[in-house]
Design a protein around this motif. Structure first.
Motif, PDB file in Angstrom:
ATOM      1  N   ASP A  81      31.125  38.561  43.119  1.00  0.00           N
ATOM      2  CA  ASP A  81      31.055  38.603  44.578  1.00  0.00           C
ATOM      3  C   ASP A  81      30.409  37.353  45.169  1.00  0.00           C
ATOM      4  O   ASP A  81      30.687  37.008  46.320  1.00  0.00           O
ATOM      5  N   GLU A 153      40.123  43.322  40.638  1.00  0.00           N
ATOM      6  CA  GLU A 153      38.860  43.131  41.352  1.00  0.00           C
ATOM      7  C   GLU A 153      38.789  41.745  41.986  1.00  0.00           C
ATOM      8  O   GLU A 153      38.247  41.574  43.084  1.00  0.00           O
ATOM      9  N   ARG A 156      40.780  41.876  45.153  1.00  0.00           N
ATOM     10  CA  ARG A 156      40.014  42.525  46.233  1.00  0.00           C
ATOM     11  C   ARG A 156      39.010  41.547  46.833  1.00  0.00           C
ATOM     12  O   ARG A 156      38.834  41.495  48.062  1.00  0.00           O
ATOM     13  N   ARG A 157      38.349  40.755  46.000  1.00  0.00           N
ATOM     14  CA  ARG A 157      37.422  39.740  46.525  1.00  0.00           C
ATOM     15  C   ARG A 157      38.170  38.732  47.393  1.00  0.00           C
ATOM     16  O   ARG A 157      37.663  38.290  48.427  1.00  0.00           O
ATOM     17  N   GLN A 159      40.825  39.277  49.154  1.00  0.00           N
ATOM     18  CA  GLN A 159      41.118  39.957  50.414  1.00  0.00           C
ATOM     19  C   GLN A 159      39.880  39.956  51.321  1.00  0.00           C
ATOM     20  O   GLN A 159      39.980  39.656  52.516  1.00  0.00           O
ATOM     21  N   THR A 209      46.087  45.963  40.918  1.00  0.00           N
ATOM     22  CA  THR A 209      45.862  45.121  42.095  1.00  0.00           C
ATOM     23  C   THR A 209      46.207  45.875  43.375  1.00  0.00           C
ATOM     24  O   THR A 209      45.444  45.846  44.355  1.00  0.00           O
ATOM     25  N   GLN A 212      43.588  48.164  44.480  1.00  0.00           N
ATOM     26  CA  GLN A 212      42.415  47.515  45.059  1.00  0.00           C
ATOM     27  C   GLN A 212      42.665  46.977  46.468  1.00  0.00           C
ATOM     28  O   GLN A 212      41.784  47.037  47.328  1.00  0.00           O
ATOM     29  N   VAL A 213      43.850  46.432  46.723  1.00  0.00           N
ATOM     30  CA  VAL A 213      44.095  45.748  48.004  1.00  0.00           C
ATOM     31  C   VAL A 213      44.914  46.574  48.989  1.00  0.00           C
ATOM     32  O   VAL A 213      45.023  46.212  50.162  1.00  0.00           O
TER      33      VAL A 213
END
Length: 382
Positions: A81, A153, A156-157, A159, A209, A212-213
């Motif tokens: 993150d 993951e 998602r970061r 995004q 994916t 997550q998104v």
């Protein structure tokens, strides 16, 4: 009617509306920080291309699994993150210039250099990713699941960091490619053998994916449509493999070749403009989805013809936008005669980064970061 009506028409894909059909392809730069962070000069490099009118900028490959999956001397990262704030700064500044922004996420697999990662590389099997390359160890099923989750993951970061789309790299001898290609994959379990089995890891990455998104965030798949090596996937083979992946993908970025056919992947200068557009056309005809065509496309007339004839929906430009960040603005405003044209020499871009582990340079563009900064430097030195 505009001279290049198709080239400068907008296109909407899910929640992303791109102002024109010019896409900057992801190219490693070695501009990243020593710990994989995005630095100010790196942002300025992309900002120049956004100011220059590029519609979609696909940022170079970001590592999803550090250090095992890293590629390049100073590769950017999305495995934690803590990388989000600087990447948000990047997307915010490119959006202010009117560009849409995607990022390519990737795991190098057997293409990772052992001395850099401090371990034996991993892959589908124990087959090197290039002639003379390091011998990798085959991944276990549990590791395959874990790496697929790391891709998701990282997406998602991306995004959260403000990117408009994410690109999964499934070509060019990286990890997903090492599962897809029969040249690398000799597994006998459910991840090897038949085309469906070889596609299973990529399918897993796509499905995780999307979890997550969500369903409205565009996913691009970059692929080596023809590996251009004996025993490798042909274009027809790839079209069959994509049947198992198609429903999770919104845009196909149609590249070609592997490490041992690199001269087709990073096109030699003798290859004519748009020479591999037929590959993008084949994918588009079969799946009726937006595709990115690429391959030494420097002449705007060739770019317009590819779009007008329905072979592709985007024109992918890589080295051409290193050489000329204002390509789109100059072409749209009728200033084609002032274009700084890429000569496909591969010296400063590919040679510096891949061969010498340096930051990229360009034989015809002396300043990749601030565009005209070199002019002021010259005046000061008189």
């Amino acid at each position: 009617m505009k001279k290049y009506e198709n080239l400068f028409s907008p296109i909407t894909i899910k929640n992303m509306t791109v102002r024109n059909r010019i896409a900057m392809l992801p190219m490693g730069t070695n501009f990243g920080g020593q710990n994989g962070e995005f630095l100010e000069d790196h942002i300025k490099y992309y900002e120049q291309r956004a100011k220059g009118g590029t519609g979609l900028i696909i940022v170079e490959n970001a590592c999803v699994d550090f250090p095992l999956g890293s590629n390049g001397t100073t590769q950017i990262r999305l495995n934690e993150d803590r990388f989000i704030p600087a990447l948000y700064n990047l997307t915010d500044r490119l959006h202010k210039q009117g560009a849409c922004v995607a990022v390519q996420i990737n795991h190098a697999g057997a293409s990772a250099v052992p001395s850099r990662i401090g371990a034996q590389p991993v892959s589908s099997s124990n087959i090197p990713s290039k002639t003379g390359g390091a011998v990798p160890r085959p991944l276990t099923k549990e590791e395959i699941e874990n790496i697929a989750q790391k891709y998701a993951e990282a997406a998602r970061r991306a995004q959260i960091a403000g990117f408009d789309a994410v690109e999964l790299h499934a070509g060019h001898s990286y990890l997903i490619s090492q599962f897809l290609s029969p040249l690398y994959n000799d597994r006998t379990d459910e991840f090897g053998g038949s085309p469906e089995n070889r596609a299973r890891f990529c399918r897993l990455v796509i499905d995780k994916t999307i979890e997550q998104v969500g369903p409205n965030f565009p996913i691009i798949l970059r692929l080596s449509a023809d590996e251009l090596l004996e025993g490798g996937n042909t274009l027809e083979d790839t079209l069959h493999i994509l049947e198992y992946l198609n429903d999770g993908i919104d845009i196909f970025s149609v590249s070609c070749a592997l490490n041992d056919s690199l001269y087709y992947q990073i096109d030699s200068m003798y290859l004519e403009d748009g020479w591999r557009a037929y590959m993008a056309e084949a994918v588009k005809k079969k799946f009726n989805k937006p595709v990115i065509a690429m391959g030494n496309i420097r002449n705007p007339k060739v770019a317009e013809e590819i779009l007008a004839s329905g072979k592709a929906d985007f024109i992918g430009m890589g080295r051409g936008l290193i050489a000329e960040p204002n390509w789109a603005v100059k072409v749209e405003s009728g200033k084609e005669d002032t274009l700084r044209k890429c000569i496909s020499c591969n010296i400063g871009c590919a040679g510096h980064r891949i061969g010498l582990n340096r930051p990229i340079r360009c034989s015809v563009n002396p300043d990749l970061i601030t565009e005209d900064g070199y002019k002021k430097e010259k005046l000061q030195n008189l």
